[in-house]
Motif scaffolding. Structure first.
Motif, PDB file in Angstrom:
ATOM      1  N   TYR A   1       0.886  -1.170  -0.195  1.00 54.31           N
ATOM      2  CA  TYR A   1      -0.060   0.145  -0.121  1.00 54.31           C
ATOM      3  C   TYR A   1       0.674   1.242  -0.057  1.00 54.31           C
ATOM      4  CZ  TYR A   1      -3.965  -3.042   0.730  1.00 54.31           C
ATOM      5  OH  TYR A   1      -5.013  -4.091   0.605  1.00 54.31           O
ATOM      6  N   ARG A   2       1.990   1.035   0.621  1.00 61.84           N
ATOM      7  CA  ARG A   2       3.084   2.261   0.576  1.00 61.84           C
ATOM      8  C   ARG A   2       3.595   2.656  -0.819  1.00 61.84           C
ATOM      9  NH1 ARG A   2       8.980   1.233   1.848  1.00 61.84           N
ATOM     10  NH2 ARG A   2       9.900   3.247   2.487  1.00 61.84           N
ATOM     11  N   VAL A   3       3.785   1.493  -1.572  1.00 60.48           N
ATOM     12  CA  VAL A   3       4.146   1.476  -2.934  1.00 60.48           C
ATOM     13  C   VAL A   3       3.013   2.075  -3.720  1.00 60.48           C
ATOM     14  CG1 VAL A   3       4.783   0.264  -5.066  1.00 60.48           C
ATOM     15  CG2 VAL A   3       5.896  -0.341  -3.141  1.00 60.48           C
ATOM     16  N   ALA A   4       1.893   1.874  -3.539  1.00 59.64           N
ATOM     17  CA  ALA A   4       0.673   2.144  -4.275  1.00 59.64           C
ATOM     18  C   ALA A   4       0.528   3.716  -4.200  1.00 59.64           C
ATOM     19  CB  ALA A   4      -0.598   1.427  -3.778  1.00 59.64           C
ATOM     20  N   SER A   5       0.858   4.167  -2.663  1.00 60.04           N
ATOM     21  CA  SER A   5       0.723   5.518  -2.434  1.00 60.04           C
ATOM     22  C   SER A   5       1.657   6.250  -3.066  1.00 60.04           C
ATOM     23  CB  SER A   5       0.825   5.582  -0.670  1.00 60.04           C
ATOM     24  OG  SER A   5       0.305   6.803  -0.303  1.00 60.04           O
ATOM     25  N   ILE A   6       2.837   5.929  -3.088  1.00 61.24           N
ATOM     26  CA  ILE A   6       3.834   6.726  -3.668  1.00 61.24           C
ATOM     27  C   ILE A   6       3.729   6.780  -5.383  1.00 61.24           C
ATOM     28  CG2 ILE A   6       5.853   5.030  -4.208  1.00 61.24           C
ATOM     29  CD1 ILE A   6       6.353   8.301  -2.577  1.00 61.24           C
ATOM     30  N   ARG A   7       2.859   5.575  -5.875  1.00 60.04           N
ATOM     31  CA  ARG A   7       2.681   5.608  -7.344  1.00 60.04           C
ATOM     32  C   ARG A   7       1.619   6.766  -7.270  1.00 60.04           C
ATOM     33  NH1 ARG A   7       0.696   0.760 -10.823  1.00 60.04           N
ATOM     34  NH2 ARG A   7      -0.566   0.511  -8.956  1.00 60.04           N
ATOM     35  N   ASN A   8       0.855   7.031  -6.609  1.00 60.13           N
ATOM     36  CA  ASN A   8      -0.452   8.165  -6.850  1.00 60.13           C
ATOM     37  C   ASN A   8       0.528   9.597  -6.960  1.00 60.13           C
ATOM     38  OD1 ASN A   8      -2.375   6.512  -7.001  1.00 60.13           O
ATOM     39  ND2 ASN A   8      -2.944   6.733  -4.762  1.00 60.13           N
TER      40      ASN A   8
ATOM     41  N   TRP B   1      -7.426   5.138  -3.183  1.00 61.95           N
ATOM     42  CA  TRP B   1      -6.391   4.672  -2.354  1.00 61.95           C
ATOM     43  C   TRP B   1      -6.928   4.428  -0.964  1.00 61.95           C
ATOM     44  CZ3 TRP B   1      -3.673   5.742   1.923  1.00 61.95           C
ATOM     45  CH2 TRP B   1      -2.665   4.808   2.496  1.00 61.95           C
ATOM     46  N   ARG B   2      -7.480   5.341  -0.479  1.00 60.15           N
ATOM     47  CA  ARG B   2      -8.042   5.215   0.964  1.00 60.15           C
ATOM     48  C   ARG B   2      -9.319   4.508   1.085  1.00 60.15           C
ATOM     49  NH1 ARG B   2      -6.912  11.069   0.922  1.00 60.15           N
ATOM     50  NH2 ARG B   2      -9.188  11.544   0.203  1.00 60.15           N
ATOM     51  N   LEU B   3     -10.285   4.685   0.228  1.00 59.95           N
ATOM     52  CA  LEU B   3     -11.413   3.843   0.139  1.00 59.95           C
ATOM     53  C   LEU B   3     -11.191   2.313   0.120  1.00 59.95           C
ATOM     54  CD1 LEU B   3     -13.618   6.173  -1.880  1.00 59.95           C
ATOM     55  CD2 LEU B   3     -13.872   5.725   0.565  1.00 59.95           C
ATOM     56  N   HIS B   4     -10.272   1.946  -0.753  1.00 64.78           N
ATOM     57  CA  HIS B   4     -10.188   0.396  -0.962  1.00 64.78           C
ATOM     58  C   HIS B   4      -9.084  -0.229  -0.121  1.00 64.78           C
ATOM     59  CE1 HIS B   4     -12.618   0.105  -4.441  1.00 64.78           C
ATOM     60  NE2 HIS B   4     -12.218   1.097  -4.818  1.00 64.78           N
ATOM     61  N   LEU B   5      -8.628   0.409   1.004  1.00 66.61           N
ATOM     62  CA  LEU B   5      -7.796   0.029   2.190  1.00 66.61           C
ATOM     63  C   LEU B   5      -8.786  -1.128   2.656  1.00 66.61           C
ATOM     64  CD1 LEU B   5      -6.093   2.911   3.567  1.00 66.61           C
ATOM     65  CD2 LEU B   5      -5.070   1.139   2.159  1.00 66.61           C
ATOM     66  N   PRO B   6      -8.295  -2.359   2.948  1.00 70.75           N
ATOM     67  CA  PRO B   6      -8.950  -3.190   3.870  1.00 70.75           C
ATOM     68  C   PRO B   6      -8.998  -2.863   5.083  1.00 70.75           C
ATOM     69  CG  PRO B   6      -6.659  -4.161   3.537  1.00 70.75           C
ATOM     70  CD  PRO B   6      -6.850  -2.625   2.338  1.00 70.75           C
ATOM     71  N   LYS B   7      -9.995  -3.415   5.944  1.00 73.51           N
ATOM     72  CA  LYS B   7     -10.230  -2.903   7.280  1.00 73.51           C
ATOM     73  C   LYS B   7      -9.050  -2.797   8.146  1.00 73.51           C
ATOM     74  CE  LYS B   7     -14.027  -3.329  10.470  1.00 73.51           C
ATOM     75  NZ  LYS B   7     -15.073  -4.321  11.065  1.00 73.51           N
ATOM     76  N   SER B   8      -8.281  -3.658   8.058  1.00 70.88           N
ATOM     77  CA  SER B   8      -7.109  -3.763   8.823  1.00 70.88           C
ATOM     78  C   SER B   8      -6.014  -2.651   8.535  1.00 70.88           C
ATOM     79  CB  SER B   8      -6.428  -5.364   8.797  1.00 70.88           C
ATOM     80  OG  SER B   8      -6.110  -5.396   7.553  1.00 70.88           O
ATOM     81  N   LYS B   9      -6.193  -2.135   7.327  1.00 77.28           N
ATOM     82  CA  LYS B   9      -5.114  -1.188   7.280  1.00 77.28           C
ATOM     83  C   LYS B   9      -5.822   0.137   7.075  1.00 77.28           C
ATOM     84  CE  LYS B   9      -2.297  -4.363   5.688  1.00 77.28           C
ATOM     85  NZ  LYS B   9      -1.069  -4.707   6.344  1.00 77.28           N
ATOM     86  N   ARG B  10      -6.930   0.414   7.946  1.00 79.68           N
ATOM     87  CA  ARG B  10      -7.505   1.881   7.815  1.00 79.68           C
ATOM     88  C   ARG B  10      -6.930   2.846   8.762  1.00 79.68           C
ATOM     89  NH1 ARG B  10     -13.423  -0.275   6.310  1.00 79.68           N
ATOM     90  NH2 ARG B  10     -12.822  -1.152   4.152  1.00 79.68           N
TER      91      ARG B  10
ATOM     92  N   GLN C   1       3.686   5.671   6.524  1.00 77.67           N
ATOM     93  CA  GLN C   1       4.318   6.508   5.661  1.00 77.67           C
ATOM     94  C   GLN C   1       3.227   6.313   4.257  1.00 77.67           C
ATOM     95  OE1 GLN C   1       8.233   5.070   4.188  1.00 77.67           O
ATOM     96  NE2 GLN C   1       9.083   4.784   6.060  1.00 77.67           N
ATOM     97  N   ALA C   2       2.349   5.190   4.209  1.00 76.71           N
ATOM     98  CA  ALA C   2       1.826   5.371   3.107  1.00 76.71           C
ATOM     99  C   ALA C   2       0.591   6.259   3.222  1.00 76.71           C
ATOM    100  CB  ALA C   2       0.771   3.902   3.132  1.00 76.71           C
ATOM    101  N   PHE C   3       0.138   6.764   4.610  1.00 73.96           N
ATOM    102  CA  PHE C   3      -0.991   7.682   4.814  1.00 73.96           C
ATOM    103  C   PHE C   3      -0.157   9.037   4.616  1.00 73.96           C
ATOM    104  CE2 PHE C   3      -3.452   4.443   6.826  1.00 73.96           C
ATOM    105  CZ  PHE C   3      -4.939   4.736   6.455  1.00 73.96           C
ATOM    106  N   MET C   4       1.132   9.147   5.162  1.00 76.66           N
ATOM    107  CA  MET C   4       1.790  10.285   5.244  1.00 76.66           C
ATOM    108  C   MET C   4       1.831  10.807   3.561  1.00 76.66           C
ATOM    109  SD  MET C   4       5.751  10.336   6.072  1.00 76.66           S
ATOM    110  CE  MET C   4       6.448  10.334   4.405  1.00 76.66           C
ATOM    111  N   ILE C   5       2.015   9.931   2.945  1.00 80.99           N
ATOM    112  CA  ILE C   5       2.219  10.436   1.319  1.00 80.99           C
ATOM    113  C   ILE C   5       1.013  10.890   0.812  1.00 80.99           C
ATOM    114  CG2 ILE C   5       2.857   9.002  -0.937  1.00 80.99           C
ATOM    115  CD1 ILE C   5       4.581   7.138   0.778  1.00 80.99           C
ATOM    116  N   ASN C   6       0.085   9.822   1.186  1.00 79.05           N
ATOM    117  CA  ASN C   6      -1.401  10.472   0.683  1.00 79.05           C
ATOM    118  C   ASN C   6      -1.791  11.678   1.205  1.00 79.05           C
ATOM    119  OD1 ASN C   6      -4.576  10.374   1.088  1.00 79.05           O
ATOM    120  ND2 ASN C   6      -4.042   8.780  -0.512  1.00 79.05           N
ATOM    121  N   HIS C   7      -1.523  11.908   2.440  1.00 82.80           N
ATOM    122  CA  HIS C   7      -1.772  13.462   3.062  1.00 82.80           C
ATOM    123  C   HIS C   7      -1.122  14.569   2.190  1.00 82.80           C
ATOM    124  CE1 HIS C   7      -4.414  11.613   5.630  1.00 82.80           C
ATOM    125  NE2 HIS C   7      -3.586  11.083   6.606  1.00 82.80           N
ATOM    126  N   ALA C   8       0.291  14.073   2.019  1.00 79.57           N
ATOM    127  CA  ALA C   8       1.281  15.271   1.539  1.00 79.57           C
ATOM    128  C   ALA C   8       0.709  15.267   0.219  1.00 79.57           C
ATOM    129  CB  ALA C   8       2.624  14.825   1.425  1.00 79.57           C
TER     130      ALA C   8
END
Length: 632
Positions: free
Chosen positions: A388-395, A423-432, A447-454
């Motif tokens: 998910y971190r990789v996916a976040s940085i791809r965004n 990206w946020r909506l499709h996170l599984p429950k355990s990763k929210r 970091q995945a969230f950090m990247i998303n917010h940034a």
DNA sequence: TAACTCGGACTTTCAAGAGT
DNA sequence: CTCTTGAAAGTCCGAGTTAT
């Protein structure tokens, strides 16, 4: 790089000092071989160099490797280059500016050498020579560790409080009967405790130590030692670790393999945090080139070079993806590189979960195509946090590829916002959230969230209603961008305020703030820019108490981070300067009776008290460091 | 009593400046 | 270029302290 290589590997380049260090000390190894033949000296003769353990204990060292004391205590016997007699760079160094001295204090990392101060600086194509490094860069002042006793008269005393790290992030104080740990050992421990959770590509500690017996990975160990040393108050040894790292990264005998890429990633992050962005970018570009030449991005690389060891195979996959993430982070925070690897089609498997990597129970890897397929198929499969971190940085990469990269048409902004939201909506429950099943912080999701917010802030800020011009001086991570007017004012503004608040909230996770990736510094700065812009905007007066708390969190975090990362010190100083300017401006406005029009007595009193409150928080920050670095 | 700690004497090394 | 000088960095003796 060439000039550096020459200055290090070619002794003839040293006009007046034929050796980098004390002549008695060979310069070919990072942990140098003890000099001389012990047999040729009398038993009472002083050795030219004592190992670190003996030096620290003020005991006679026999000069062999390992020395008899280290041998009997089964501790690591490390010799470091001597800095004896060195009193700083020669004053008339203009005659030969490329000459490298024993502990060459690199020139001031002022505005020129510290691109973090001037994010808009154009990247130089000529790599910085070794002569451009400063000792100040490698030795942040007063590094602190909660696991090391506060400095006392004898600085070595602090190392007598050893600690060990359980790989799950639990620090256990070593029982006092355990053998004393040498400084290099403690640096490796600090690396694994503070740095590793944020960039877990190299093998876990026990396995890397075994690997060191079979392969030449001294360059990797040197990088780990140097970055680990940033977290400990170890004095001059840090400069030595740094020099050894830089030398070994480009030494002819260093094998160009995945371990070198790992060492480079570690060095890149360390340099970036020490405000040596130019050098970090040079090494990043070399690391990318080597990784591509090696084929690290291909599916077969891990199995071909994994020696049948699933954990090593996983380490190679992680190395590619961590390089990918770091490339993206550097591009995102400094906006001077273009996330080169984003355009590279890689089919390497995605990393597994951290506990799987540590336990060695490595599942069959999933791939990016699986990840993309599940988004479209609608099935919600669970991937690892790293994925998910990789996916976040791809965004972030997609956002950077928007046409006209600064001020995109609203349509493009909407498209990227959809990606970020999806990206946020499709996170599984355990990763929210950023916590794993045991309630511990999941640094990869952090970091995945950090990247998303940034991304949200970077994307929406140009179209937001908040005028960031009061914060134009905050350029520690990236150049200031002026806000353009747009039709969707409130929507964009809400997005960035919400992201800035989420970032501040991330400070509250109960882990040492310095164990997050150093790039969190830049994200905190982004968040602070939003908070300060909001404070400067009078019409947001109603929730100033919340604002105060958020600024307080950011400042506390920047303060803590600045004990390790000079970049945080700079950012914190700039945030402070801007806040003071805003405060002065608000005071001037408040002197005008029209300012208070329509406000109740209570609102006036509350506004003034919150202003004072915010300033009292801000004043806890150190001022922006001088352009010219003070000597360490 | 053994092991450890650390003040400090002594040594080594380097940068800078004077002299040749 | 060599020599001299002053200061910083380094080695490790041995007295004092702590642990067993």
């Amino acid at each position: 790089m060439d000039s550096y290589l020459q200055s290090v590997s070619d002794p003839s380049s040293h006009s007046s000092s034929p050796e980098m260090y004390a002549p008695a000390v060979p310069q070919t190894a990072p942990t140098i071989s003890p000099p001389g033949n012990p047999d040729s000296r009398g038993p009472t003769q002083t050795v030219p160099a004592a190992c670190l353990a003996c030096r620290g204990k003020h005991l006679k060292c026999d000069g062999s490797n390992p020395c008899s004391r280290c041998l009997s205590s089964s501790s690591e016997c490390v010799y470091i280059a001597s800095r004896r007699g060195y009193k700083g760079p020669r004053k008339n160094s203009t005659a030969n500016p490329n000459k490298r001295h024993a502990s060459d204090s690199p020139p001031s990392a002022g505005s020129e050498s510290c691109p973090m101060l001037l994010g808009a600086q154009v990247r130089t194509t000529v790599p910085a020579s070794m002569a451009t490094f400063t000792r100040a860069m490698t030795i942040p002042d007063a590094p602190v560790s909660p696991f090391v006793a506060p400095p006392v008269t004898n600085s070595l005393q602090v190392f007598r409080t050893p600690y060990a790290q359980d790989i799950n992030g639990v620090v256990a104080t070593v029982n006092s009967q355990a053998p004393q740990r040498s400084i290099p050992e403690q640096c490796i421990d600090a690396f694994y405790f503070y740095f590793y959770p944020g960039h877990p590509a190299v093998l876990p500690k026990a396995h890397i130590m075994n690997m060191a017996k079979e392969r030449n990975i001294e360059h990797l160990l040197a990088a780990m030692r140097w970055v680990g040393s940033l977290y400990l108050p170890i004095g001059p040894a840090r400069a030595t670790f740094f020099e050894e790292t830089m030398r070994l990264l480009y030494a002819p005998e260093t094998p160009k393999d995945g371990f070198l890429v790992q060492a480079m990633i570690i060095a890149i992050i360390g340099l970036d945090g020490c405000r040596q962005n130019d050098k970090a970018r040079d090494i990043l570009s070399d690391a990318e080139r080597i990784a591509i030449e090696l084929g690290l991005y291909t599916r077969p690389y891990a199995t071909t070079h994994g020696c049948g060891n699933p954990r090593l195979e996983e380490s190679w996959r992680r190395t590619w993806w961590d390089l990918f993430v770091v490339d993206g982070m550097i591009a995102g925070v400094h906006r001077q590189t273009n996330f080169l690897l984003y355009d590279f089609t890689a089919d390497v498997g995605l990393p597994c979960e951290e506990h799987e990597y540590l336990s060695g129970k490595i599942p069959r890897p999933m791939y990016l195509e699986d990840f993309d397929d599940q988004l479209f198929s609608g099935e919600d499969r669970e991937f690892s946090s790293f994925a998910y971190r990789v996916a976040s940085i791809r965004n972030l990469g997609r956002m950077m590829r928007l046409p006209g990269s600064g001020f995109s048409p609203e349509e493009s902004v909407d498209r990227i916002e959809s990606l970020l939201s999806n990206w946020r909506l499709h996170l599984p429950k355990s990763k929210r959230d950023c916590l794993n099943k045991d309630g511990q912080l999941d640094e990869m999701m952090f970091q995945a969230f950090m990247i998303n917010h940034a991304c949200t802030i970077i994307l929406h800020q140009p179209l937001s209603q908040l005028d960031s011009s009061p914060t134009r001086d905050v350029t520690a991570c990236a150049p200031h961008r002026a806000v353009q007017s747009g039709d969707n004012f409130n929507l964009h503004t809400r997005h960035i305020i919400s992201a800035a608040c989420s970032i501040s909230k991330m400070v509250t996770y109960n882990v040492p703030i310095t164990s997050h990736t150093h790039f969190f510094t830049c994200v905190l700065t982004l968040s602070s820019i939003v908070h300060l812009s909001k404070w400067a905007a009078v019409y947001f007066i109603q929730d100033e108490e919340d604002l105060r708390q958020q600024i307080r969190l950011n400042i506390g975090a920047l303060n803590k981070l600045s004990s390790v990362w000079r970049a945080a010190e700079t950012a914190g100083g700039q945030v402070k300067g801007v806040a003071q300017e805003i405060y002065r401006s608000r005071k001037a406005q408040q002197n005008n009776p029209q300012f208070w029009e329509g406000l109740t007595h209570e609102q006036i009193r509350s506004t003034m008290s919150v202003d004072e409150g915010i300033m009292s928080e801000i004043n806890l920050l150190p001022s922006a460091p001088e352009q010219v670095m003070p000597p360490p």
